[in-house]
Design an enzyme around this catalytic site. Structure first.
Site, PDB file in Angstrom:
ATOM      1  N   ASP A 186       0.771  -1.353   0.057  1.00 43.43           N
ATOM      2  CA  ASP A 186      -0.110  -0.176   0.310  1.00 43.43           C
ATOM      3  C   ASP A 186       1.057   1.625   0.098  1.00 43.43           C
ATOM      4  O   ASP A 186       2.172   1.259   0.191  1.00 43.43           O
ATOM      5  CB  ASP A 186      -0.775  -0.295   1.372  1.00 43.43           C
ATOM      6  CG  ASP A 186      -1.689   1.333   1.160  1.00 43.43           C
ATOM      7  OD1 ASP A 186      -2.269   1.623   0.329  1.00 43.43           O
ATOM      8  OD2 ASP A 186      -1.655   2.106   2.404  1.00 43.43           O
ATOM      9  N   ASP A 240      -0.096   4.789   0.839  1.00 41.65           N
ATOM     10  CA  ASP A 240      -0.594   5.985   1.901  1.00 41.65           C
ATOM     11  C   ASP A 240      -0.756   5.432   3.433  1.00 41.65           C
ATOM     12  O   ASP A 240      -1.792   4.631   3.780  1.00 41.65           O
ATOM     13  CB  ASP A 240      -1.782   7.268   1.673  1.00 41.65           C
ATOM     14  CG  ASP A 240      -1.639   7.305  -0.011  1.00 41.65           C
ATOM     15  OD1 ASP A 240      -0.516   7.660  -0.120  1.00 41.65           O
ATOM     16  OD2 ASP A 240      -3.041   7.698  -0.615  1.00 41.65           O
TER      17      ASP A 240
END
Length: 253
Positions: free
Chosen positions: A21, A23
């Protein structure tokens, strides 16, 4: 050591690829977001001649409306749409030039205050030097997420990038995970997923049989194990662990 395993005594096998991922996994989102919103709000006050509290309230309401309207899609995260609707809620109708200006101000400020977590870059380089594939699954529009990756100097560190715009759905829906797996061409059981969100990243990846690693923020007291196979809060520690000989099949360094 804060890294914890939840594998019921089973050996943790080295992956052929790791999906990340973006953020709050590779960098902290909240500090640059706060700076960026402050800059956009200040400009809106100046350009529109309205009270700061009214601007803040309108933008918050606009965000809620856009997300409710669009659901879990890439465009539901669009600052352009938030600012457009916020200006309309302030009674100014659609102001295209100001909307574009605010969006550019937001992202310019955001990127200038972003910092990778310590150890991220070195870990990614070590993975690539050991022939382990890398990919990203990230929500939001492709242009913005591409800009972030390039800003961090990570554009040569990933084999593939999948955004929710490309996949047509945000995590934890199946589409972005399926697309990343298809691009990598690797069986899910030989893939790790590294993320910060118990639902979007861990719960989204688990139905595929992907080994899940949850990055938590112990400093701020956030995070939960959330059924993940590995919990960690420091990429340097993850790097050390990965090449310590404790991961089956990974070369010891």
């Amino acid at each position: 050591m804060t890294l914890r395993l939840h594998t019921d005594g089973k050996p943790l096998r080295s992956p052929q690829a790791i999906i990340f991922d973006t953020d709050n996994t590779l960098y902290a989102y909240d500090p640059p977001h706060a700076r960026a919103m402050a800059a956009a709000e200040a400009k809106a006050v100046r350009l529109l001649g309205v009270d700061a509290a009214d601007v803040r309230g309108a933008f918050a309401q606009a965000r809620e409306e856009v997300k409710r309207q669009l659901g879990k899609t890439a465009s539901s995260h669009s600052r352009l749409l938030y600012f457009q609707r916020g200006i309309e809620l302030l009674g100014r109708k659609t102001q295209l030039v100001i909307t574009l200006d605010l969006e550019q101000t937001y992202w310019r400020t955001f990127l200038s205050h972003c910092e990778l977590f310590p150890g991220v870059h070195d870990f990614l380089l070590a993975l690539r030097s050991n022939g382990i594939g890398t990919a990203i699954i990230t929500d939001l529009t492709s242009q913005i997420q591409f800009r972030k990756i390039i800003y961090f100097g990570l554009d040569d560190c990933f084999d593939y990038v999948v955004t929710s715009e490309e996949a047509g759905a945000d995590k934890p829906q199946e589409a972005p995970f399926r697309l990343a797996i298809d691009k990598l061409g690797i069986e899910p059981r030989n893939i790790w997923m590294v993320g910060d969100h118990p639902i979007n990243d861990v719960a989204g990846a688990r139905p595929f049989g992907i080994t899940t690693l949850l990055r938590v923020d112990h400093v701020n007291g956030s995070g939960t194990d959330a059924g993940s196979d590995v919990v960690f809060d420091d990429f340097n520690e993850l790097h050390q662990f990965f090449f310590s000989g404790k991961v089956e099949g990974a070369l010891k360094r």
